[in-house]
Design a protein around this motif. Structure first.
Motif, PDB file in Angstrom:
ATOM      1  N   ARG A 210       0.832  -1.198   0.000  1.00  0.00           N
ATOM      2  CA  ARG A 210       0.000   0.000   0.000  1.00  0.00           C
ATOM      3  C   ARG A 210       0.874   1.259   0.000  1.00  0.00           C
ATOM      4  O   ARG A 210       1.823   1.370   0.786  1.00  0.00           O
ATOM      5  CB  ARG A 210      -0.887  -0.011   1.249  1.00  0.00           C
TER       6      ARG A 210
ATOM      7  N   LEU B  10       0.768   5.383   0.421  1.00  0.00           N
ATOM      8  CA  LEU B  10      -0.045   6.508   0.926  1.00  0.00           C
ATOM      9  C   LEU B  10       0.756   7.786   0.753  1.00  0.00           C
ATOM     10  O   LEU B  10       1.923   7.843   1.159  1.00  0.00           O
ATOM     11  CB  LEU B  10      -0.391   6.323   2.399  1.00  0.00           C
TER      12      LEU B  10
ATOM     13  N   CYS C 209      -8.830  -5.055   8.185  1.00  0.00           N
ATOM     14  CA  CYS C 209     -10.255  -4.932   8.562  1.00  0.00           C
ATOM     15  C   CYS C 209     -11.103  -4.383   7.415  1.00  0.00           C
ATOM     16  O   CYS C 209     -12.310  -4.202   7.585  1.00  0.00           O
ATOM     17  CB  CYS C 209     -10.424  -4.095   9.813  1.00  0.00           C
TER      18      CYS C 209
ATOM     19  N   MET D 202     -10.883  -1.406   5.949  1.00  0.00           N
ATOM     20  CA  MET D 202     -11.046   0.059   5.885  1.00  0.00           C
ATOM     21  C   MET D 202     -10.259   0.665   4.748  1.00  0.00           C
ATOM     22  O   MET D 202     -10.586   1.744   4.265  1.00  0.00           O
ATOM     23  CB  MET D 202     -10.573   0.692   7.198  1.00  0.00           C
ATOM     24  N   LEU D 203      -9.196  -0.020   4.364  1.00  0.00           N
ATOM     25  CA  LEU D 203      -8.317   0.487   3.324  1.00  0.00           C
ATOM     26  C   LEU D 203      -8.072  -0.643   2.325  1.00  0.00           C
ATOM     27  O   LEU D 203      -7.794  -1.779   2.727  1.00  0.00           O
ATOM     28  CB  LEU D 203      -6.992   0.914   3.982  1.00  0.00           C
ATOM     29  N   VAL D 204      -8.201  -0.309   1.053  1.00  0.00           N
ATOM     30  CA  VAL D 204      -7.990  -1.335   0.022  1.00  0.00           C
ATOM     31  C   VAL D 204      -6.488  -1.392  -0.297  1.00  0.00           C
ATOM     32  O   VAL D 204      -5.878  -0.350  -0.556  1.00  0.00           O
ATOM     33  CB  VAL D 204      -8.785  -0.975  -1.257  1.00  0.00           C
TER      34      VAL D 204
ATOM     35  N   LEU E  44     -18.618  -7.746   2.747  1.00  0.00           N
ATOM     36  CA  LEU E  44     -19.565  -7.704   3.875  1.00  0.00           C
ATOM     37  C   LEU E  44     -19.437  -8.958   4.735  1.00  0.00           C
ATOM     38  O   LEU E  44     -19.452  -8.888   5.974  1.00  0.00           O
ATOM     39  CB  LEU E  44     -21.003  -7.534   3.375  1.00  0.00           C
TER      40      LEU E  44
ATOM     41  N   ARG F   8     -16.136  -8.665   6.631  1.00  0.00           N
ATOM     42  CA  ARG F   8     -16.160  -7.665   7.718  1.00  0.00           C
ATOM     43  C   ARG F   8     -17.064  -8.106   8.870  1.00  0.00           C
ATOM     44  O   ARG F   8     -16.857  -7.693  10.011  1.00  0.00           O
ATOM     45  CB  ARG F   8     -16.608  -6.300   7.176  1.00  0.00           C
TER      46      ARG F   8
ATOM     47  N   PRO G  20      -9.923   0.855  16.537  1.00  0.00           N
ATOM     48  CA  PRO G  20      -8.875   1.743  16.016  1.00  0.00           C
ATOM     49  C   PRO G  20      -8.109   2.425  17.145  1.00  0.00           C
ATOM     50  O   PRO G  20      -8.479   2.283  18.316  1.00  0.00           O
ATOM     51  CB  PRO G  20      -9.654   2.784  15.194  1.00  0.00           C
TER      52      PRO G  20
ATOM     53  N   PRO H  79     -14.071   4.416  18.286  1.00  0.00           N
ATOM     54  CA  PRO H  79     -15.132   5.055  17.489  1.00  0.00           C
ATOM     55  C   PRO H  79     -16.439   5.142  18.279  1.00  0.00           C
ATOM     56  O   PRO H  79     -17.399   4.421  17.999  1.00  0.00           O
ATOM     57  CB  PRO H  79     -15.265   4.112  16.295  1.00  0.00           C
TER      58      PRO H  79
ATOM     59  N   ALA I  39     -14.810   4.982  11.403  1.00  0.00           N
ATOM     60  CA  ALA I  39     -14.149   3.669  11.394  1.00  0.00           C
ATOM     61  C   ALA I  39     -15.135   2.557  11.772  1.00  0.00           C
ATOM     62  O   ALA I  39     -15.025   1.428  11.297  1.00  0.00           O
ATOM     63  CB  ALA I  39     -12.978   3.678  12.359  1.00  0.00           C
TER      64      ALA I  39
ATOM     65  N   TRP J 263     -18.298   2.337  10.954  1.00  0.00           N
ATOM     66  CA  TRP J 263     -19.081   1.956   9.769  1.00  0.00           C
ATOM     67  C   TRP J 263     -18.196   1.278   8.735  1.00  0.00           C
ATOM     68  O   TRP J 263     -18.612   0.326   8.079  1.00  0.00           O
ATOM     69  CB  TRP J 263     -19.748   3.199   9.161  1.00  0.00           C
ATOM     70  N   GLN J 264     -16.958   1.778   8.594  1.00  0.00           N
ATOM     71  CA  GLN J 264     -16.070   1.213   7.572  1.00  0.00           C
ATOM     72  C   GLN J 264     -15.668  -0.221   7.877  1.00  0.00           C
ATOM     73  O   GLN J 264     -15.419  -1.000   6.962  1.00  0.00           O
ATOM     74  CB  GLN J 264     -14.813   2.070   7.452  1.00  0.00           C
ATOM     75  N   SER J 265     -15.588  -0.545   9.173  1.00  0.00           N
ATOM     76  CA  SER J 265     -15.160  -1.902   9.519  1.00  0.00           C
ATOM     77  C   SER J 265     -16.352  -2.828   9.806  1.00  0.00           C
ATOM     78  O   SER J 265     -16.165  -3.965  10.195  1.00  0.00           O
ATOM     79  CB  SER J 265     -14.226  -1.861  10.734  1.00  0.00           C
TER      80      SER J 265
ATOM     81  N   SER K 230     -22.996  -1.883   3.792  1.00  0.00           N
ATOM     82  CA  SER K 230     -22.582  -1.362   2.490  1.00  0.00           C
ATOM     83  C   SER K 230     -22.675   0.163   2.512  1.00  0.00           C
ATOM     84  O   SER K 230     -23.464   0.738   3.275  1.00  0.00           O
ATOM     85  CB  SER K 230     -23.455  -1.936   1.380  1.00  0.00           C
TER      86      SER K 230
ATOM     87  N   ARG L  73     -12.059   4.293   0.891  1.00  0.00           N
ATOM     88  CA  ARG L  73     -11.394   2.994   1.100  1.00  0.00           C
ATOM     89  C   ARG L  73     -10.149   2.889   0.201  1.00  0.00           C
ATOM     90  O   ARG L  73      -9.205   2.179   0.525  1.00  0.00           O
ATOM     91  CB  ARG L  73     -12.342   1.843   0.761  1.00  0.00           C
ATOM     92  N   GLN L  74     -10.202   3.585  -0.929  1.00  0.00           N
ATOM     93  CA  GLN L  74      -9.065   3.553  -1.850  1.00  0.00           C
ATOM     94  C   GLN L  74      -7.971   4.517  -1.382  1.00  0.00           C
ATOM     95  O   GLN L  74      -6.791   4.200  -1.433  1.00  0.00           O
ATOM     96  CB  GLN L  74      -9.500   3.976  -3.269  1.00  0.00           C
ATOM     97  N   ASN L  75      -8.416   5.697  -0.944  1.00  0.00           N
ATOM     98  CA  ASN L  75      -7.436   6.763  -0.670  1.00  0.00           C
ATOM     99  C   ASN L  75      -7.138   6.974   0.810  1.00  0.00           C
ATOM    100  O   ASN L  75      -6.216   7.698   1.137  1.00  0.00           O
ATOM    101  CB  ASN L  75      -7.948   8.097  -1.247  1.00  0.00           C
ATOM    102  N   GLY L  76      -7.953   6.386   1.685  1.00  0.00           N
ATOM    103  CA  GLY L  76      -7.828   6.665   3.113  1.00  0.00           C
ATOM    104  C   GLY L  76      -8.457   8.009   3.405  1.00  0.00           C
ATOM    105  O   GLY L  76      -8.821   8.741   2.497  1.00  0.00           O
ATOM    106  N   TYR L  77      -8.648   8.334   4.693  1.00  0.00           N
ATOM    107  CA  TYR L  77      -9.187   9.655   5.020  1.00  0.00           C
ATOM    108  C   TYR L  77      -8.523  10.211   6.262  1.00  0.00           C
ATOM    109  O   TYR L  77      -7.862   9.508   6.969  1.00  0.00           O
ATOM    110  CB  TYR L  77     -10.706   9.597   5.213  1.00  0.00           C
TER     111      TYR L  77
END
Lengths: 229, 250
Positions: free
Chosen positions: A9, A11, A48, A50-52, A70, A73, A80, A84, B95, B97-99, B103, B246-250
């Motif tokens: 990955r 970044l 997890c 969150m990141l592809v 889905l 997950r 984290p 959260p 995080a 919701w993302q984990s 959908s 998910r591709q770029n992070g936030y």
């Protein structure tokens, strides 16, 4: 239970993780060790979903994170580095929401909610607003949300943050008990925490996996310094 | 799942002091406009009855009371949407919701439905005031229904716009300024005078030009489609934006 193959990955134009592969079975407690910025959190975020990853794959309990996100997950619990949690919700209300979004309902949810409140020592604050809780309690609420649906794989990013020594011991005990039936990965930069909780240790340095060994009998300090030098 | 998320979003808004402040200000505006226009109607009703096509109380109030409220709803609705995602980013709760096995489409739709429930309650209060008149004047239900539909559609489209800009930033203020800027532009498109086609077609994008029919009792499919498409477009863009995280992070 968890299989990660050659995760890569980038970044902000720099390589955050490069070629990391991990495999976890039931009963494994893997400690991810590394300096700040080594790539531990990025690795956990990829595990997890969150990141592809740019390349590589993650499989949880036979479900590919890329093809069945889905399903994959649903089998993961993630805490984290910052829990959260919603400040304007009460602890039990928040845990109920966390259970519901993981597909739990009815009596099963109520039973499990009471169980995790007890396991995470939240009984006395279960009706309090999360915004009024101390950092240690918030961290425990975060841990409770990660385990409420009994995930196959539990991923924790520096779970000891904000906990006092007594709470740290309780959390380590909880992780060890949880790992009897599941697999746990947690990141830390504290060697003592890894030594006391993990049965496996992986060292990440500059985005690469430089060591993956059984923790028992290892001199972690020597291993860590040897791996990053 | 969508219902759970919608309920969570509704309760989040219901717990927020900001929601109650906006609702109170809107209620004051409803009351002031309603009484002012009712009084005006009572003063000029003799003149109105002399017109070729006399306007009744319902028709008058629909144009003079409910139509100005459409402007208010257009610019207030994004206030409900602006925090939907930017707050999640800034408070690190996204995080969760993302984990989770949720959908992105379900998350966006759930949040939108939750916010719409609050907006629709406000629309119901605004329209409900007309029914106070039922004791002394007949209510023209088709006109009231048409006006209520216009208000609701317009509010939902504006809220979807706020939701989209909320997904673009972790700063509420940036989200609200961006959505208001776009909505003002969409209003002004209708009042600008364009020359020939194809520039003239741009004025068809105006919110105002698609609203007036609702308040005159014309429920036109083109106007309904305009607001539904605008809502769907912003919801779709929100899904695309969140998936890109998910591709770029936030």
């Amino acid at each position: 239970m968890l299989q990660a193959d050659k995760l890569h990955r980038t970044l902000s134009a720099s390589v955050a993780v490069s070629g990391i592969s991990l495999s976890l079975a039931r009963g494994d407690v893997l400690g991810l060790l590394g300096l700040n910025g080594a790539g531990k959190s990025t690795t956990l975020k990829m595990l997890c979903g969150m990141l592809v990853p740019d390349s590589g794959s993650v499989t949880i309990d036979g479900h590919s994170m890329q093809e069945q996100p889905l399903e994959a997950r649903a089998r993961i619990g993630f805490l984290p580095d910052q829990p959260p949690v919603y400040d304007d919700m009460r602890v039990e209300e928040y845990l109920r929401l966390c259970g519901q979004i993981r597909g739990m309902k009815g009596q099963q949810l109520s039973d499990r909610q009471s169980e995790v409140i007890e396991q995470c020592s939240l009984t006395t604050v279960s009706r309090n607003l999360i915004g009024t809780l101390s950092k240690g309690y918030r961290q425990r609420v975060g841990l409770a949300q990660a385990i409420i649906h009994e995930p196959t794989v539990l991923l924790l990013d520096e779970p000891g943050n904000g906990l006092d020594p007594q709470q740290l011991d309780a959390m380590r005990e909880l992780i060890r008990r949880y790992a009897d039936e599941h697999a746990v990965v947690f990141s830390t930069h504290l060697l003592s925490e890894a030594q006391s909780t993990c049965n496996r240790v992986a060292v990440i340095h500059e985005g690469k996996l430089v060591a993956d060994v059984l923790a028992q009998g290892e001199d972690l300090e020597a291993l860590f310094h040897g791996a990053i030098s | 799942m969508i219902i759970t998320i919608a309920k969570h979003q509704f309760l989040t808004l219901a717990r927020s002091a900001q929601t109650w402040m906006i609702a109170a200000i809107l209620a004051l505006l409803f009351g002031y406009l309603f009484l002012q226009q009712l009084e005006t109607f009572l003063n000029i009703q003799d003149q109105l009855s002399l017109q070729d096509y006399p306007v009744g109380l319902s028709g008058y109030m629909s144009v003079r009371y409910l139509q100005p409220l459409a402007l208010a709803f257009t610019f207030v609705a994004p206030l409900f949407g602006m925090r939907a995602f930017s707050d999640e980013f800034s408070r690190h709760t996204y995080a969760l919701w993302q984990s989770s096995p949720v959908s992105t489409a379900a998350l966006v739709l759930g949040k939108f439905i939750g916010m719409s429930m609050v907006m629709l309650l406000l629309v119901l209060i605004a329209v409900g005031m007309l029914f106070i008149m039922i004791s002394f004047a007949p209510i023209d239900l088709p006109i009231v229904f048409s006006a209520a539909t216009g208000l609701a559609l317009c509010a939902c489209a504006s809220m979807a716009c706020g939701l989209f800009f909320s997904s673009m930033t972790r700063h509420n203020v940036v989200a609200i300024i961006s959505s208001l800027a776009l909505l003002v532009l969409l209003w002004l498109l209708g009042s600008a005078s364009f020359g020939e086609l194809p520039i003239q077609a741009i004025s068809q994008l105006s919110i105002a030009s698609h609203l007036s029919g609702f308040f005159q009792g014309y429920l036109q499919s083109a106007d309904v489609a305009y607001f539904i498409l605008m809502t769907l477009m912003f919801l779709g863009l929100t899904v695309v934006r969140l998936d890109s995280l998910r591709q770029n992070g936030y």
